[in-house]
Design an enzyme around this catalytic site. Structure first.
Site, PDB file in Angstrom:
ATOM      1  N   ASP A  73      17.625  18.947   7.875  1.00 25.02           N
ATOM      2  CA  ASP A  73      19.182  19.361   7.761  1.00 25.02           C
ATOM      3  C   ASP A  73      18.890  20.971   7.937  1.00 25.02           C
ATOM      4  O   ASP A  73      18.003  21.439   7.277  1.00 25.02           O
ATOM      5  CB  ASP A  73      19.875  19.044   6.639  1.00 25.02           C
ATOM      6  N   ASN A 110      26.951  11.777  13.639  1.00 27.61           N
ATOM      7  CA  ASN A 110      26.660  13.021  14.330  1.00 27.61           C
ATOM      8  C   ASN A 110      27.448  12.835  15.643  1.00 27.61           C
ATOM      9  O   ASN A 110      27.571  13.762  16.523  1.00 27.61           O
ATOM     10  CB  ASN A 110      25.315  12.928  14.621  1.00 27.61           C
TER      11      ASN A 110
HETATM   12  C1  IPE Z   1      22.138  14.422   8.222  1.00 26.91           C
HETATM   13  O1  IPE Z   1      22.643  15.710   8.337  1.00 26.91           O
HETATM   14  C2  IPE Z   1      21.738  13.629   9.515  1.00 26.91           C
HETATM   15  C3  IPE Z   1      20.678  14.359  10.075  1.00 26.91           C
HETATM   16  C4  IPE Z   1      19.852  15.141   9.562  1.00 26.91           C
HETATM   17  C5  IPE Z   1      20.400  13.950  11.576  1.00 26.91           C
HETATM   18  P1  IPE Z   1      24.108  16.177   8.534  1.00 26.91           P
HETATM   19  O2  IPE Z   1      24.174  17.640   8.863  1.00 26.91           O
HETATM   20  O3  IPE Z   1      24.692  15.228   9.552  1.00 26.91           O
HETATM   21  O4  IPE Z   1      24.718  15.307   7.048  1.00 26.91           O
HETATM   22  P2  IPE Z   1      25.933  16.198   6.303  1.00 26.91           P
HETATM   23  O5  IPE Z   1      27.134  15.928   7.260  1.00 26.91           O
HETATM   24  O6  IPE Z   1      25.847  17.448   5.990  1.00 26.91           O
HETATM   25  O7  IPE Z   1      26.231  15.099   5.067  1.00 26.91           O
HETATM   26  C1  IPE Z   2      20.572  18.996  11.533  1.00 26.30           C
HETATM   27  O1  IPE Z   2      20.940  20.305  11.334  1.00 26.30           O
HETATM   28  C2  IPE Z   2      20.237  18.462  12.843  1.00 26.30           C
HETATM   29  C3  IPE Z   2      21.399  17.343  13.048  1.00 26.30           C
HETATM   30  C4  IPE Z   2      22.201  16.813  11.956  1.00 26.30           C
HETATM   31  C5  IPE Z   2      21.061  16.661  14.119  1.00 26.30           C
HETATM   32  P1  IPE Z   2      22.718  20.612  11.337  1.00 26.30           P
HETATM   33  O2  IPE Z   2      23.018  20.551  12.775  1.00 26.30           O
HETATM   34  O3  IPE Z   2      23.281  19.582  10.463  1.00 26.30           O
HETATM   35  O4  IPE Z   2      22.561  21.930  10.782  1.00 26.30           O
HETATM   36  P2  IPE Z   2      23.711  22.507   9.674  1.00 26.30           P
HETATM   37  O5  IPE Z   2      23.821  21.552   8.370  1.00 26.30           O
HETATM   38  O6  IPE Z   2      25.104  22.624  10.417  1.00 26.30           O
HETATM   39  O7  IPE Z   2      23.138  23.690   9.130  1.00 26.30           O
HETATM   40 MG    MG Z   3      23.677  19.363   8.644  1.00 30.00          MG
END
Ligand code: IPE
Ligand code: IPE
Ligand code: MG
Length: 244
Positions: A18, A66
């Site tokens: 993340d 997502n």
């Molecule tokens: C969790 O990250 C999913 C992945 C790393 C693929 P998110 O960014 O989607 O999670 P939340 O929304 O912060 O819980």
């Molecule tokens: C993790 O990074 C990747 C996926 C969930 C696909 P994020 O896109 O969730 O990054 P933040 O949480 O917005 O920083």
């Molecule tokens: Mg995230």
């Protein structure tokens, strides 16, 4: 370089990758560039896992939730995944890495599904490490799919309802045949599991770091493993090594 005890390695490490978006924002870049940088971190951590001797590595790459993101971001993520798989095939072959996926992958675009199937097939006899990508993955959806599978078996008269055990459920999950994660890592400092491997992490050790995923490198990874090696895993027992 952080040192680890090679006799006490976690067999299975699962990572919630993340923080790509926040990494990009901090630098005044687009979220997509954050994901690109995140893909480089994936490469580094896969190679490091193989070198350290980790047998199972599971990466949360795209959650079922997502899909709610803007279409252009989802598209960019799929393109990055396609590119990653094509670029890494040779590396996987040379390093004995087998690819697997968990999740409702039928929701992925056809081109991504094709590349995934091709990579899974070509790497299927590799034995050093299994790299599992969680794609269109949700823990609740996985449990629901398992329940549906088991209920259908009961309905067909193949098993009685009172014969259902924990093992029946474990075997009906997408992760059937995989050990549970010993160590669950989450980057970017969020204290939640975001629907990842809900059944399987019941006794996983959890490591949360504020480091954003694109900055998570081999040294950070070694620190996580070192921290894991200091833990006393009790599994409900009373002290060191009480697994039963
Ligand atoms: C969790 O990250 C999913 C992945 C790393 C693929 P998110 O960014 O989607 O999670 P939340 O929304 O912060 O819980
Ligand atoms: C993790 O990074 C990747 C996926 C969930 C696909 P994020 O896109 O969730 O990054 P933040 O949480 O917005 O920083
Ligand atoms: Mg995230």
């Amino acid at each position: 370089m952080t040192s680890i005890d090679s006799r006490r390695l976690p067999e299975h490490i699962a990572i919630i990758m993340d923080g790509n978006g926040r990494w990009a924002k901090k630098k005044g870049l687009s979220r997509i560039l954050g994901h690109q940088q995140g893909a480089d971190a994936v490469r580094e951590i896969v190679t490091a896992s193989r070198d350290i001797g980790i047998r199972w590595l599971t990466l949360y790459a795209f959650s079922e939730e997502n899909w709610k993101r803007p279409a252009h971001e989802v598209q960019a993520l799929m393109k990055l995944l396609n590119r990653f798989l094509k670029k890494e095939l040779e590396e996987m072959q040379e390093n004995g890495i087998r690819l697997k996926t968990i999740g409702r992958t039928s929701r992925l675009p056809k081109r991504t599904r094709d590349i995934l199937l091709d990579t899974i097939e070509k790497t299927s006899s590799n034995r050093q490490m299994t790299l599992t990508l969680a794609l269109s993955y949700g823990g609740r959806q996985e449990i629901l799919d398992a329940i549906l599978k088991i209920a259908a078996r009961v309905e067909r008269g193949e098993m009685a309802a009172d014969q259902i055990t924990e093992q029946t459920v474990t075997d009906a999950l997408y992760t059937s045949g995989m050990p549970d994660p010993d160590l669950l890592i989450r980057t970017s400092g969020e204290y939640r599991v975001s629907n990842f491997l809900l059944w399987q992490i019941s006794y996983s050790e959890i490591y949360i770091t504020p480091t954003l995923w694109p900055d998570f490198d081999k040294n950070e990874y070694l620190k996580a493993i070192q921290d894991y090696q200091k833990r006393d895993r009790r599994f409900g027992g009373t002290g060191a090594g009480s697994k039963e």
